[in-house]
Design a protein around this motif. Structure first.
Motif, PDB file in Angstrom:
ATOM      1  N   LEU A   1       0.810  -1.212   0.000  1.00 35.03           N
ATOM      2  CA  LEU A   1       0.000   0.000   0.000  1.00 35.03           C
ATOM      3  C   LEU A   1       0.846   1.266   0.000  1.00 35.03           C
ATOM      4  N   SER A   2       2.101   1.166   0.407  1.00 36.69           N
ATOM      5  CA  SER A   2       2.917   2.369   0.504  1.00 36.69           C
ATOM      6  C   SER A   2       3.904   2.499  -0.659  1.00 36.69           C
ATOM      7  N   THR A   3       3.575   1.942  -1.806  1.00 38.95           N
ATOM      8  CA  THR A   3       4.432   2.090  -2.972  1.00 38.95           C
ATOM      9  C   THR A   3       4.309   3.509  -3.515  1.00 38.95           C
ATOM     10  N   LYS A   4       4.854   3.763  -4.682  1.00 39.42           N
ATOM     11  CA  LYS A   4       4.889   5.110  -5.245  1.00 39.42           C
ATOM     12  C   LYS A   4       3.529   5.780  -5.342  1.00 39.42           C
ATOM     13  N   LEU A   5       2.505   5.032  -5.682  1.00 39.46           N
ATOM     14  CA  LEU A   5       1.178   5.617  -5.824  1.00 39.46           C
ATOM     15  C   LEU A   5       0.629   5.967  -4.451  1.00 39.46           C
ATOM     16  N   LYS A   6       0.163   7.159  -4.300  1.00 35.22           N
ATOM     17  CA  LYS A   6      -0.382   7.616  -3.025  1.00 35.22           C
ATOM     18  C   LYS A   6      -1.886   7.741  -3.137  1.00 35.22           C
ATOM     19  N   PRO A   7      -2.606   7.327  -2.100  1.00 34.72           N
ATOM     20  CA  PRO A   7      -4.064   7.447  -2.155  1.00 34.72           C
ATOM     21  C   PRO A   7      -4.501   8.895  -2.151  1.00 34.72           C
ATOM     22  N   ILE A   8      -5.653   9.136  -2.726  1.00 35.28           N
ATOM     23  CA  ILE A   8      -6.263  10.460  -2.697  1.00 35.28           C
ATOM     24  C   ILE A   8      -6.937  10.594  -1.344  1.00 35.28           C
ATOM     25  N   ALA A   9      -6.710  11.668  -0.626  1.00 37.33           N
ATOM     26  CA  ALA A   9      -7.346  11.859   0.677  1.00 37.33           C
ATOM     27  C   ALA A   9      -8.451  12.901   0.542  1.00 37.33           C
ATOM     28  N   VAL A  10      -9.662  12.505   0.858  1.00 36.14           N
ATOM     29  CA  VAL A  10     -10.805  13.405   0.802  1.00 36.14           C
ATOM     30  C   VAL A  10     -11.535  13.293   2.125  1.00 36.14           C
ATOM     31  N   ASP A  11     -11.430  14.343   2.937  1.00 31.92           N
ATOM     32  CA  ASP A  11     -12.089  14.323   4.244  1.00 31.92           C
ATOM     33  C   ASP A  11     -11.784  13.040   5.006  1.00 31.92           C
ATOM     34  N   ASP A  12     -10.510  12.710   5.099  1.00 33.69           N
ATOM     35  CA  ASP A  12     -10.030  11.534   5.821  1.00 33.69           C
ATOM     36  C   ASP A  12     -10.423  10.207   5.178  1.00 33.69           C
ATOM     37  N   LEU A  13     -10.978  10.216   3.977  1.00 36.38           N
ATOM     38  CA  LEU A  13     -11.289   8.994   3.251  1.00 36.38           C
ATOM     39  C   LEU A  13     -10.195   8.795   2.210  1.00 36.38           C
ATOM     40  N   GLN A  14      -9.411   7.748   2.369  1.00 34.49           N
ATOM     41  CA  GLN A  14      -8.350   7.475   1.409  1.00 34.49           C
ATOM     42  C   GLN A  14      -8.896   6.525   0.362  1.00 34.49           C
ATOM     43  N   VAL A  15      -8.715   6.887  -0.894  1.00 35.45           N
ATOM     44  CA  VAL A  15      -9.244   6.098  -1.997  1.00 35.45           C
ATOM     45  C   VAL A  15      -8.199   5.921  -3.088  1.00 35.45           C
ATOM     46  N   PHE A  16      -8.400   4.882  -3.895  1.00 29.71           N
ATOM     47  CA  PHE A  16      -7.529   4.598  -5.024  1.00 29.71           C
ATOM     48  C   PHE A  16      -8.379   4.490  -6.282  1.00 29.71           C
ATOM     49  N   THR A  17      -7.782   4.797  -7.404  1.00 28.32           N
ATOM     50  CA  THR A  17      -8.479   4.607  -8.676  1.00 28.32           C
ATOM     51  C   THR A  17      -8.531   3.113  -8.992  1.00 28.32           C
ATOM     52  N   ILE A  18      -9.387   2.761  -9.930  1.00 27.66           N
ATOM     53  CA  ILE A  18      -9.493   1.364 -10.361  1.00 27.66           C
ATOM     54  C   ILE A  18      -8.156   0.882 -10.904  1.00 27.66           C
ATOM     55  N   ALA A  19      -7.504   1.713 -11.705  1.00 27.49           N
ATOM     56  CA  ALA A  19      -6.211   1.341 -12.294  1.00 27.49           C
ATOM     57  C   ALA A  19      -5.164   1.098 -11.209  1.00 27.49           C
ATOM     58  N   GLU A  20      -5.134   1.944 -10.187  1.00 27.40           N
ATOM     59  CA  GLU A  20      -4.166   1.769  -9.094  1.00 27.40           C
ATOM     60  C   GLU A  20      -4.430   0.476  -8.331  1.00 27.40           C
TER      61      GLU A  20
END
Length: 70
Positions: free
Chosen positions: A5-24
């Motif tokens: 989970l801590s590789t180069k791609l970083k999750p998008i943080a929106v109001d404490d909700l961390q999300v990933f794209t489908i591709a990620e």
């Protein structure tokens, strides 16, 4: 798992909700993007719509990584 989970791609943080794209997500669990999209459409993966984007919460990605897609 945290290492994955801590590789180069970083999750998008929106109001404490961390999300990933489908591709990620597909990249992280090493499946084709089309396969992951198919799982989402079938309801096997919980997604969240954010405007015109469909994303996967980090908790759902962790569930998939630990237990697989059911």
């Amino acid at each position: 798992m945290e290492e994955i989970l801590s590789t180069k791609l970083k999750p998008i943080a929106v109001d404490d909700l961390q999300v990933f794209t489908i591709a990620e997500c597909a990249q992280r669990i090493k499946v084709a993007k089309d396969t992951f999209y198919r799982w989402c459409r079938a309801g096997r993966v919980h997604t969240v719509r954010m405007g015109d984007r469909v994303v996967v919460p980090i908790t759902e990605l962790r569930r998939i990584m630990e237990h697989g897609v059911s």
